[in-house]
Every structure is written in C-alpha cells, then in structure tokens.
Scaffold this motif. Structure first.
Motif, PDB file in Angstrom:
ATOM      1  N   UNK A 164     -17.574 -13.324  60.068  1.00 30.67           N
ATOM      2  CA  UNK A 164     -16.645 -13.633  58.892  1.00 30.67           C
ATOM      3  C   UNK A 164     -17.282 -12.902  57.498  1.00 30.67           C
ATOM      4  N   UNK A 314      -5.176  -9.096  64.339  1.00 28.70           N
ATOM      5  CA  UNK A 314      -5.862 -10.012  65.093  1.00 28.70           C
ATOM      6  C   UNK A 314      -6.041  -9.368  66.442  1.00 28.70           C
TER       7      UNK A 314
ATOM      8  N   UNK B 407     -12.549 -23.793  54.217  1.00 30.88           N
ATOM      9  CA  UNK B 407     -11.800 -22.432  54.648  1.00 30.88           C
ATOM     10  C   UNK B 407     -12.926 -21.748  55.548  1.00 30.88           C
ATOM     11  N   UNK B 408     -13.933 -21.663  54.813  1.00 24.20           N
ATOM     12  CA  UNK B 408     -15.240 -20.670  55.381  1.00 24.20           C
ATOM     13  C   UNK B 408     -15.424 -21.160  56.779  1.00 24.20           C
ATOM     14  N   UNK B 411     -12.134 -20.152  59.255  1.00 20.98           N
ATOM     15  CA  UNK B 411     -11.739 -18.880  59.612  1.00 20.98           C
ATOM     16  C   UNK B 411     -13.043 -18.213  60.270  1.00 20.98           C
ATOM     17  N   UNK B 412     -14.206 -18.885  60.081  1.00 23.52           N
ATOM     18  CA  UNK B 412     -15.576 -18.021  60.661  1.00 23.52           C
ATOM     19  C   UNK B 412     -15.295 -18.515  62.322  1.00 23.52           C
ATOM     20  N   UNK B 414     -12.335 -19.026  63.682  1.00 20.54           N
ATOM     21  CA  UNK B 414     -11.354 -18.122  64.317  1.00 20.54           C
ATOM     22  C   UNK B 414     -11.772 -16.875  64.420  1.00 20.54           C
ATOM     23  N   UNK B 415     -12.528 -16.305  63.719  1.00 20.69           N
ATOM     24  CA  UNK B 415     -12.739 -14.832  64.030  1.00 20.69           C
ATOM     25  C   UNK B 415     -14.109 -14.907  65.214  1.00 20.69           C
ATOM     26  N   UNK B 419      -9.508 -17.043  68.381  1.00 23.22           N
ATOM     27  CA  UNK B 419      -8.335 -17.834  68.653  1.00 23.22           C
ATOM     28  C   UNK B 419      -7.573 -18.069  67.255  1.00 23.22           C
ATOM     29  N   UNK B 420      -6.269 -17.486  67.428  1.00 23.25           N
ATOM     30  CA  UNK B 420      -5.494 -17.477  66.284  1.00 23.25           C
ATOM     31  C   UNK B 420      -5.112 -18.833  65.860  1.00 23.25           C
ATOM     32  N   UNK B 423      -7.194 -19.457  62.777  1.00 26.35           N
ATOM     33  CA  UNK B 423      -6.609 -18.795  61.472  1.00 26.35           C
ATOM     34  C   UNK B 423      -5.439 -19.549  60.836  1.00 26.35           C
ATOM     35  N   UNK B 426      -6.454 -22.204  58.755  1.00 29.66           N
ATOM     36  CA  UNK B 426      -7.093 -21.972  57.725  1.00 29.66           C
ATOM     37  C   UNK B 426      -5.810 -21.690  56.678  1.00 29.66           C
ATOM     38  N   UNK B 427      -4.879 -21.233  56.989  1.00 26.09           N
ATOM     39  CA  UNK B 427      -3.493 -21.040  56.194  1.00 26.09           C
ATOM     40  C   UNK B 427      -3.103 -22.431  55.788  1.00 26.09           C
TER      41      UNK B 427
END
Lengths: 317, 640
Positions: A164, A314, B407-408, B411-412, B414-415, B419-420, B423, B426-427
């Motif tokens: 991140x 992605x 959010x942090x 998204x962490x 997610x990356x 896994x989308x 993400x 987060x949006x």
C-alpha cells in the motif's frame, strides 16, 4: 529558532502564501488573456487579477443582516489556509517543504475544504441565490469526487504494486527513479479523467454551474463584498495552480534538474500549459452544462475512464 | 482502598439498583429523582473510568465470578464477568454516553410527565448495555440484550402522545424480539453442542477443532440476532422510526451505545468465540454487509425531511463503516473500526444533542419548517458544525482520522490480497463520505442558515445544562482528531490487541494454561503498529495559518473601519439580502430544494429504495427472516 524561521518562510513565502498567490493570480491572468485572444478580444493585461484583488481588499465589507457574521467572514480564510497547507505537502518534483509528507487521502480531503468553505460561507449569507448555488456546488463535488478517488487509487496501485502506497512523496520518488507515470500507458485514461476533473474542481466554465453569473448571480458569492470576496477570488486562482500542480506531481513527475528554483520554474510552466489546456480552451468552446448533465458526465464518462485505468493496472498491465 | 476487580460488577448493579430507587422514591419528587439518576450514573462512570489504568495501561484482564462460582475441573458453572481492553473500550463509550445523556435529560425532559418512569427505564437501558459489554457469559449476554431491548422499546414510546411514537415502538418491539429470539436460538444450539455458556470456555472448545455445521448454524443465528441490535441493513428498519420518535436524549443513547453493543457482540462473536475472522468468506460477508449498510444508510438519509430521522439513517451508515473495517480483519482495519465506533459515539451524540436543542427551542425537527436559527442559537450552531464536519470526515476532526484509517485498511487489503472487491469497497467508502457531507450541508442550510420564518422569531438558546454536554462532545471530537496518535497508542492499540489475543482471554478466565491444554492458538497474531504519518505537526501548522490569517483579515479590517454590519445601523437596503430588484419576500431555500441534479439522476434508485421502506412491519420482518436465512446458508456452505 532557525527551524521556526524556516517554517515561517515555507508558510509565508515559498511554497506557501506568497508563491501560491503570485502564481495563482498569474495563471488566472493568463487564462483571461488567452480566452480573450480566442474570442478575438484584446483582453485585460496579465496582471489584471492582481489589480482586482488589491482593489477588493480596499473596499468596504458589508455583512448582510440575515448573515451569521463569524461564519460569513471566517469561511474564506479557512479555505485559503487549507489551500496553503495543501501546497506545503505537494512535492514539487523531488522537493517538498516538509519531510513528513501527506498522502493522497489527506490531499483529497484538504481539497474538499475550500469547497465546503464556499458552501458554508454562501449558506450563512442567507440569500436564496446562495441556497441554489451551494446545492449545485455540492452536487458538483459529489460528481467529481467519485472519478477522482478512482484515479488516485490507480496511481497508488501502479506505484505500490503489492504494497500500500498512498504517500505523495513516495509517488514523487518513484517517478524520479522510474520515469513519469503518464508514460505508463494503462494510466493514460486516469490522467485524462484527472484533466477533466480540474475544471470542475476549480469551477470554471463549462462546469461553473455553482456560480453561474447569468442565472444565479454568482450563487454563494452573491452577498460577498470587499476583502472576503477578494479572498474567495484568490482561492479560485490558487486552486487553478494546486490542481494543475497536483496533476504534474502525480503524472508528470520525474524531472530533476538539481536546482530547486529551476524545478519550480518548470513546474509553473507545466501548470500554465495545463491551465490553458484544461480551463481556457473548454471555456472558450463550451457552453455551461446543466447540473444534472454535469453529474451524469462525471459519473459515466469520467468515472468510466478512471475505472478503466484501475482495472487495467489491477491486472498488471 | 477499593479493589478494582469489583468495579465492573458494581458499575452494572448500581444502575439497576438506581432504577428501583428512582421508581420507589423519585416518582413524585423531582430533586430526589434527578439526584439519584445522576449520582448513580456518575458512580458507574467513575467505576469504569477507574479501570483504564489496570486494563489499558497495565494490560490486565479482569475476571470476576459471580458468587465466587469459579470453574470446577475446567468447566465454567457460574456467571463470569470478564473485562479486557475490548470490553472496557465499549464500556467507556457506554458510560460516557449515558452520563452525558443524563445531564442533558434534566432540562430537556422537564416538561414531560411521569419522569419517574423515564429515569427508571433510562437506568435500565444503561445497565443493560453496560452488562452486555462487560459480561463473559453468552446467556447473561442474552438477558442483558432483552433488558436493553425492552427498556429501549419503552423509551421509544415514552412520548406516546406524539405522532408515530407508538408505531416506532411497535416496530422496534417486533423486530427486536425477532432478533432476541434468534440470539436465544443460537445460544441454545451452541449450548447443545458445547455444553457450556461461558465465552472463554466456548472459545477454547470451538477454537480447538474445525467448526461443524451445527456450530456454524448457531453462529449464523447469533450473528443475525446481533445484527438486528446493531441495525445493519437489512435489519436496520426499526432504527429510523425509533430514533426519530424517542426523546432526543434517548436517541443519543441508541446511537451512542445501543448499536455499539451490537457491534461489540459481533466483534466478540466473530473474533473471540468462533475464531472465524481469518476465513476470507466471513470477511467478505461482513465487508459486503458493511458496504451495503453505509450506502443504503446515506442515500436514505439524503431523502429525509426530518432532522432526527436523517441522523438515524446516518447512524446506520456510519455503523456500516465500522462493520466494513472490522470485517477486513487486519490490524489497521480493526483499529479503524474501533476508532470509528468511538468517533461515531462522540459526533453522533453531539449531533443528536443539537437536534434535541432545536426541538426544545422550536418544537419541531421538520427541516422544511426550520431556518435561520444561527442568529438565535449561535452556540448550538457551532456545536452542530463541529459535529457535521466530524461526521463528514473533514480534517482536523476525528471523523477524518478514522475514515483515513478505514480507506488505508481497505485498500491495503485490496492490494495485498489482489481482490478487486476491496478496491470497490474503498471507492464506495469515499463516495459515501461525500454524500454524508452533502446531507449535512442540507441540514446546515435548511435549519441553521438561510432565513428565519416568522413563527421562529422568539427562539431562545437552550439552557446551560443542555449546552454543557454539547461542548464536552465538541471538544472531544476535535481532540481525538488532532491527537489521534495518542488515542491510537493508549486506547485503540490495546483494544485491538485484546481482540486478537484470544489465548489471553481464555486463560485469564479459565486459569493459566487452559487454552494450551485445549490446543487453541491465536490465528491473527500479527498486530503491527500503524505509523504512516504524524498528523499533529501539520495540523498545528494549519491552526497557525488559520490564526494568522484570521487576525489579519478580521482585526485589520475592523481597525480601518471598512467592515460594516447591520448591528446598530438603521435598517436600510444596504444590509438586506439581494433579490434582484424584487420585493424581499420570505424565500428560504429549504432542505428538500437542494441537490436537485443528483436526485434527478438517481431517480430510479431512490424510487426503489424509498419504495422498499414502506413502513410495514410485515415487510421488515420478512427482510429480517430472509436475510437470516441467506446468512445461515452462506455460512454453512462457506465458513469452515
């Protein structure tokens, strides 16, 4: 003592108050001049926004009887200070004023403060025109925040990979070693989306529904006069610089000549080009959108572009 | 002098004792009644605050067996109270809420009748929630849920002559009972398969072997039951009516502690008892529920015309953030969830108190009838703006700090997992935050700014004892946002570690080495500290800028005599609002007139969602049953 003086220098001179005021008003002047030339007018001199600002600072400030005095007068300066703070944390290529750096989410939220100040200030004036104006400003804000966050997340994904990374500084440093992000082709739609967000964020035609002079008499600003009005006009000018600068930092980084002042000049030069590209040209060729058209535009086309980028990055493209 | 090991029990019992004392001695006399209520709530608050040092700072877990019925040969028989940092965290939110609400009630409720009953129910509700978050026994937890639910229902109907009070109470009663029954059924199934009711022992039994379909079914039932208490979509429907019609001091308790109790129960259930949060299926279930909750909550809030009903939907929406964050099941996510739960208690409490002040001062919370109150109630306006900026997540208020962490964390997740879905989460979270801002701009414009209707010309600011809780909460909102590192280090980090440290939870209750003998391990041992940026330096900077510029502009202008306002001046056209030359009629832009473009574009969505909330209890009950069935099927298939 030296530290305090350095902080004061950063806040008041570079890249703080003085720098953003000068460059912001310069951009506003160039915008007006180029627009005039496009419309086959002579146009005002480049320093006209300076004259306007100084004149407004000297005028009488009238607080209407329906207004809440503290909020009415406080709103513009809160907006201005949040813009200055934001500028302190946006790296100018490799250089940023403070070692502790802010991240994308902080910038995203600091960007909302000037808009909220405009809304709250306008609302506190008690005018029905301002009521309509703040409603439109808020819808505009909802419209562009959605694609904006997607574009920012795409950038974060490219820079961070499996980890991140939200920090602006890491993004700037990544570009210094790997070249600018716009060269990463999957990010081009996100960059386009960001370019389309700039005029809405700043509030220039065709996205100036909130202030539409010809319909609602500048909406939230209708009751403002004198110095507070001057500060609001200054905020708009500074926003031009901050938004174009943010684009440079996020997508066009990676330029380092080794000299801070030369970097700053290049940075400003890019800002001027982007201002003409994203604000002056659409202003000259497009009519003002209706608010529901604006919302639809941002949630479909612009958000679609940003989402395309996010999906591409992605899957590692 | 006092042994703090008794404090948790004293804190709960004294509230119930106080409830009876108020009914016996305070039914007629106002002074006796208020004194008993405030003293009892105060003692309880002090007892819980006194536990901060041993539990948060020294890391102790307090266990207490009622009547000294300690476990016999590894089997828990008596009712046990167990207080680790997680329990204490929620207990602190609870006592803070009911203490401030108690102070506020004194003047707010003075015009109502039968106040003896009010304070009895008030203390029962407080005791129920406090007992729920402190107990270490699932059946005791059910009892406390029942006390809490019925006290809450009765308080909802307290102003039973006002419109909708009985209807709101009835909805709450019907759905709350379904929730309680499901919790009870879950507990029964669990007791059948594990033969114990103690949470620590349940955790050790369930943690030593994979979950079987029976225990998973019990899990699903209890999960749904607690979801009703936490008002997660689609279990949220009683919240809107109940929050709106209850007296505002009670609405504040609903949003500050009753739904937090549900959140606490879900954390305990998923993390400690069932050891299930390291399974990605359950994470996705919780995050999906959280996301839907925050989105539906905020869009329903945008469509409301009543101040308190709007706040109710925002409560639902903010609980969505909490559930999303705890469902991420990472160290940052869990801290974010707890932080947001705390912040929600602070800013939503504050907002409900300002709504109560408006109701007390004007007699209505209908946004279409209000306007221009900032001239009449300047202090309430400032408190409201603090609360509104906090809930919308503007820096430097506390909502920003916790949303930033959400959010942090999202998204962490997610990356790192690739896994989308996360993400998208987060949006959605960011978009919901902007919509929250929009809906509070609507309240600001409709209620506090703009033009004052003639019927509200005589509005007065509320008395000091009602303003005091608002000021306390406003300062808390700002302080916990600016000094968020301090809050994180001292409060959130211990609470988060306690949530993940199941072994310590079991061993403190059942004796050292018990979990090792049963073969239980901590699944989520990794708990790194969060250290990404230090907000204090630049927030101070922000303040410096602000002060400097304010001085220059406001003072500088005044001395030069270029600022003029209507105070003391003859009323001429100079200070009147601009109307483009028309005669100045009353033309306030109300709440329903705002956000036209947005509403038009989302017309289809709004029609569907608002149409679905048809106010019919049968519909709502069927949602609860269907959602429970879906949860049960999902869990039996995917949770191992």
């Amino acid at each position: 003592m030296y530290d305090i003086l350095m902080i004061l220098f950063h806040v008041l001179v570079f890249p703080g108050l003085l720098f953003v005021c000068v460059i912001g008003l310069l951009l506003a002047g160039i915008d007006r001049k180029v627009l005039a030339r496009m419309q086959k007018r002579v146009g005002p001199p480049i320093v006209q926004p300076w004259y306007d600002f100084l004149k407004l600072m000297g005028k009488e400030t009238i607080v209407p009887s329906n207004a809440n005095r503290a909020v009415f007068l406080g709103a513009p300066v809160v907006g201005l200070s949040s813009l200055i703070v934001m500028m302190l944390f946006i790296p100018i290529f490799g250089y940023s004023a403070f070692s502790g750096s802010a991240d994308l989410i902080v910038i995203l939220y600091l960007l909302t403060i000037p808009a909220v100040c405009l809304i709250v200030g306008g609302s506190s004036s008690g005018s029905p025109y301002a009521g309509i104006g703040i409603s439109r400003e808020m819808v505009t804000m909802m419209a562009y925040e959605f694609p904006l966050i997607i574009a920012l997340l795409s950038v974060a994904k490219v820079v961070g990979g499996e980890t991140l990374v939200f920090s602006m500084r890491s993004i700037a440093n990544w570009q210094l070693s790997n070249g600018c992000l716009i060269a990463h082709w999957a990010l081009i739609p996100a960059a386009l989306a960001f370019l389309l967000i700039i005029p809405a964020e700043v509030g220039t035609q065709p996205f100036d529904v909130a202030e539409a002079e010809t319909e609602i008499c500048e909406g939230p600003l209708v009751e403002y006069s004198g110095a507070p009005l001057g500060v609001f006009k200054l905020n708009t000018a500074i926003k031009m610089f901050i938004m174009t600068g943010l684009f440079t930092t996020l997508f066009l980084g990676g330029i380092d000549t080794g000299m801070v002042w030369l970097n700053a000049i290049i940075y400003v030069a890019i800002s001027i080009v982007l201002t003409v590209l994203t604000m002056t040209i659409p202003h000259a060729i497009c009519a003002r959108l209706k608010i529901e058209k604006l919302f639809k535009f941002y949630w479909t086309i612009v958000a679609g572009l940003a989402l395309l980028s996010l999906i591409l990055v992605w899957f590692g493209l | 002098m006092f042994d703090y090991h008794h404090f948790p029990v004293i804190a709960v019992m004294i509230l119930f004792l106080g409830a009876f004392l108020v009914e016996i001695f305070g039914a007629k006399n106002k002074a006796v009644r208020n004194t008993i209520a405030i003293v009892v709530a105060g003692i309880s608050t002090v007892c819980i605050y006194a536990l901060i040092k041993p539990v948060f700072f020294d890391g102790e877990v307090i266990s207490y067996w009622m009547g000294n019925w300690a476990p016999v040969s590894g089997y828990a028989i008596g009712i046990g109270y167990e207080v680790d940092a997680l329990n204490l965290f929620f207990a602190l939110l609870t006592v803070t809420t009911f203490f401030l609400s108690g102070i506020y009630s004194i003047r707010y409720m003075e015009k109502d009748e039968h106040l003896g009953h009010y304070y009895t129910l008030f203390l029962m509700l407080s005791g129920g929630v406090l007992g729920l978050v402190l107990t270490g026994d699932v059946f005791n937890m059910f009892v406390m849920i029942e006390i809490m639910t019925f006290a809450a229902v009765a308080l909802t109907a307290f102003r039973n002559r006002s419109f909708g009070a009985l209807e709101g109470a009835f909805k709450y009663l019907a759905l709350g009972s379904i929730g309680s029954s499901m919790t009870l059924a879950g507990i029964a199934v669990l007791y059948m398969s594990c033969h114990t009711l103690n949470m620590a022992q349940l955790s050790s039994i369930l943690g030593s072997q994979p979950l079987n379909p029976t225990t998973v079914f019990a899990f699903a039932l209890m999960f749904a039951g607690l979801a009703v208490k936490a008002f997660i979509v689609p279990f949220h429907t009683p919240a809107a009516d109940a929050y709106m019609v209850a007296p505002t001091s009670v609405s504040m308790m609903f949003s500050g502690m009753v739904n937090k109790a549900g959140v606490y129960g879900m954390i305990r259930l998923c993390y400690t008892i069932f050891h299930a949060m390291d399974q990605s299926s359950l994470q996705i279930l919780l995050v999906a529920f959280g996301c839907v909750t925050m989105f539906v909550g905020v869009t329903m809030a945008l469509a409301q015309h009543d101040f308190k009903r709007l706040l109710a939907f925002h409560s639902i929406s903010q609980i969505g953030y909490v559930i999303t964050a705890i469902g991420l099941s990472t160290a940052v996510g869990l801290s974010a969830g707890l932080f947001h739960a705390m912040n929600h208690t602070l800013f939503k409490g504050l907002l409900f108190l300002t709504a109560g002040a408006v109701l007390k001062a004007t007699g209505t919370t209908n946004l279409d009838k209000l306007g221009g109150l900032s001239k009449k109630m300047p202090l309430t306006t400032i408190c409201f703006l603090v609360g509104a900026f906090s809930i919308s997540g503007l820096p430097p208020f506390n909502g920003f700090a916790s949303k930033w962490m959400v959010y942090q964390a999202a998204y962490a997740k997610a990356v790192t997992t690739g896994n989308f879905f996360y993400a998208v989460v987060t949006i959605v979270a960011v978009v919901v935050s902007v919509m929250t801002l929009a809906s509070f701009i609507k309240v600001t414009q409709a209620c506090f700014f703009g033009q004052c209707p003639d019927s509200l010309k005589d509005t007065k600011e509320v008395p000091f004892s009602m303003r005091l809780p608002m000021w306390i909460l406003s300062v808390a909102c700002l302080a916990s946002g600016v000094f968020y590192n301090f809050v994180y280090e001292k409060v959130l980090y211990p609470a988060m570690v306690a949530t993940l440290n199941t072994v310590k939870y079991i061993d403190s209750m059942m004796g050292a080495g018990y979990s090792a003998a049963a073969g239980v391990q901590n699944h989520l041992v990794d708990a790194p500290r969060l250290s990404v940026w230090d907000p204090i330096s630049w927030l101070l900077l922000f303040v410096i800028c602000l002060v400097a510029i304010c001085l220059v502009v406001v003072l500088g202008d005044k001395t030069r005599g270029r600022l003029s306002d209507a105070e003391g001046e003859p009323q001429d056209g100079k200070y009147a609002t601009f109307f483009g030359g028309e005669h100045a009629l009353h033309s306030h832009v109300g709440g329903s007139d705002l956000f036209w473009g947005f509403k038009k574009d989302f017309k289809g969505y709004f029609n569907v969602v608002q149409g679905a909330h048809d106010g019919n209890v049968n519909t709502y009950a069927s949602w609860v049953v269907i959602a429970t069935a879906v949860i049960a099927i999902f869990m039996v298939i995917f949770v191992k």
